[in-house]
Design a protein around this motif. Structure first.
Motif, PDB file in Angstrom:
ATOM      1  N   GLN A   1       6.588  -1.054   4.274  1.00 11.88           N
ATOM      2  CA  GLN A   1       7.559   0.053   4.271  1.00 11.88           C
ATOM      3  C   GLN A   1       8.478  -0.013   5.483  1.00 11.88           C
ATOM      4  O   GLN A   1       9.678   0.108   5.363  1.00 11.88           O
ATOM      5  CB  GLN A   1       6.867   1.433   4.242  1.00 11.88           C
ATOM      6  CG  GLN A   1       6.505   1.877   2.844  1.00 11.88           C
ATOM      7  CD  GLN A   1       5.061   1.559   2.525  1.00 11.88           C
ATOM      8  OE1 GLN A   1       4.543   0.523   2.953  1.00 11.88           O
ATOM      9  NE2 GLN A   1       4.401   2.437   1.806  1.00 11.88           N
TER      10      GLN A   1
ATOM     11  N   THR B   1       5.451   5.545  -1.106  1.00  9.60           N
ATOM     12  CA  THR B   1       4.855   4.242  -1.417  1.00  9.60           C
ATOM     13  C   THR B   1       5.996   3.224  -1.429  1.00  9.60           C
ATOM     14  O   THR B   1       7.176   3.595  -1.472  1.00  9.60           O
ATOM     15  CB  THR B   1       4.215   4.244  -2.824  1.00  9.60           C
ATOM     16  OG1 THR B   1       5.273   4.474  -3.776  1.00  9.60           O
ATOM     17  CG2 THR B   1       3.152   5.304  -2.959  1.00  9.60           C
ATOM     18  N   GLN B   2       5.633   1.946  -1.421  1.00 10.76           N
ATOM     19  CA  GLN B   2       6.660   0.905  -1.449  1.00 10.76           C
ATOM     20  C   GLN B   2       7.522   1.047  -2.712  1.00 10.76           C
ATOM     21  O   GLN B   2       8.736   0.888  -2.680  1.00 10.76           O
ATOM     22  CB  GLN B   2       5.982  -0.478  -1.372  1.00 10.76           C
ATOM     23  CG  GLN B   2       6.930  -1.659  -1.416  1.00 10.76           C
ATOM     24  CD  GLN B   2       7.838  -1.769  -0.186  1.00 10.76           C
ATOM     25  OE1 GLN B   2       7.618  -1.123   0.835  1.00 10.76           O
ATOM     26  NE2 GLN B   2       8.878  -2.579  -0.294  1.00 10.76           N
TER      27      GLN B   2
ATOM     28  N   GLN C   1       8.128   3.812  -4.465  1.00  8.51           N
ATOM     29  CA  GLN C   1       9.030   4.981  -4.332  1.00  8.51           C
ATOM     30  C   GLN C   1      10.213   4.646  -3.420  1.00  8.51           C
ATOM     31  O   GLN C   1      11.351   5.021  -3.689  1.00  8.51           O
ATOM     32  CB  GLN C   1       8.265   6.178  -3.759  1.00  8.51           C
ATOM     33  CG  GLN C   1       7.325   6.808  -4.765  1.00  8.51           C
ATOM     34  CD  GLN C   1       6.346   7.773  -4.105  1.00  8.51           C
ATOM     35  OE1 GLN C   1       6.032   7.667  -2.911  1.00  8.51           O
ATOM     36  NE2 GLN C   1       5.836   8.728  -4.876  1.00  8.51           N
TER      37      GLN C   1
END
Ligand code: GLU
Length: 295
Positions: A244, A266-267, A269
């Motif tokens: 991220q 999250t990655q 999102q």
């Protein structure tokens, strides 16, 4: 026309921050155009290949949630297709063998090839020789979607460049065009280190009568000495533990906004947000140093 973009790493080492910027930039541009994003492994240069690098690159992309569409194209599996094109060019006398040494070319004005072997009719039967394109469609200018109009000087644009190397390997400038066509690529998003050879590549599209894709050249990440971060300069491989924060830094490098609450995302999102908010017009036109300590 349906958008198809691509990321085309050479497996000469693991991904570094500069290649992450290119991967992410090409992915976001493709996805924000509701397009496909393909991956091609440019493994046509075995001496420069690092064992295991291809699979490491692909694993790293997966960790970053940068999933590609369709099958991966490996250039090492395409020699027959390349050879057929090369032979056609030779048959049509649009290409020729050349035995000039690097030293000779280096001593020429601009250090550019002067067409010395154009009419020498060498055949490469007795010794391995390079093959050059007879440049009949020089391109002097094109418009990059990020950097605007790019112009090339006459000697450079008119140079008969190498399409097959003396060591038997196909040259990048030829196969990149053949494969981008083969994969149906409509737009090429890549690092600005390839700006100087883009006119040569466009000249091949014109020679083959193929539609030319559009081009977006992304800024390069420079080290403290002003050199491009590269595998050759031993740039630090990407550490996949902090995806991220690396993604945020890559977005910032590309001049993009970042979401306020990214630490909680999250990655996936984060990427979805980045696709929605992607603005190609915000991408800087200049290469720049990395201000944090990922090198
Ligand atoms: N394989 C090249 C590289 O890793 C990129 C070629 C391209 O994007 O046209 O630098």
């Amino acid at each position: 026309m349906h958008y198809i973009g691509r990321f085309a790493p050479s497996p000469s080492g693991p991904l570094h921050f500069g290649s992450l910027v290119t991967a992410l930039g090409s992915y976001l541009q493709a996805k924000s155009c509701y397009g496909k994003w393909l991956v091609r492994i440019e493994d046509i240069d075995p001496p420069r290949e690092v064992k295991g690098a291809s699979s490491l690159i692909l694993k790293t992309l997966e960790v970053f949630n940068l999933y590609w569409d369709d099958e991966i194209l490996y250039q090492s599996a395409c020699s027959e297709r390349y050879q057929a094109v090369l032979q056609t060019l030779l048959d049509k006398q649009l290409a020729y063998f050349c035995d000039c040494t690097r030293q000779r070319i280096h001593n020429l004005p601009y250090g550019l090839y002067d067409g010395f072997c154009r009419d020498r009719h060498l055949n490469g039967l007795n010794q391995p020789l390079a093959i050059r394109l007879k440049q009949t469609q020089p391109v002097y200018q094109f418009t990059d979607r990020i950097r605007g109009i790019q112009t090339f000087d006459i000697p450079n644009a008119q140079e008969d460049f190498i399409i097959h190397r003396k060591d038997g390997l196909f040259a990048y400038n030829l196969v990149v065009v053949l494969d981008d066509y083969q994969q149906g690529i409509t737009e090429i998003v890549r690092g600005a280190d390839l700006l100087p050879v883009t006119a040569k590549q466009i000249s091949l599209y014109q020679l083959f009568g193929l539609p030319t894709p559009s081009y977006c050249h992304l800024p390069l990440v420079l080290d403290n000495n002003g050199n491009k971060l590269s595998k050759q300069n031993h740039a630090k491989p990407i550490e996949v533990i902090n995806t991220q924060s690396l993604t945020i830094q890559a977005l910032q490098f590309l001049g993009q906004q970042i979401p306020q609450d990214w630490q909680d995302a999250t990655q996936k999102q984060l990427l979805d947000w980045a696709i929605k908010n992607w603005k190609i017009t915000n991408i800087p036109k200049q290469n720049s140093l990395l201000t944090t300590n990922i090198r």
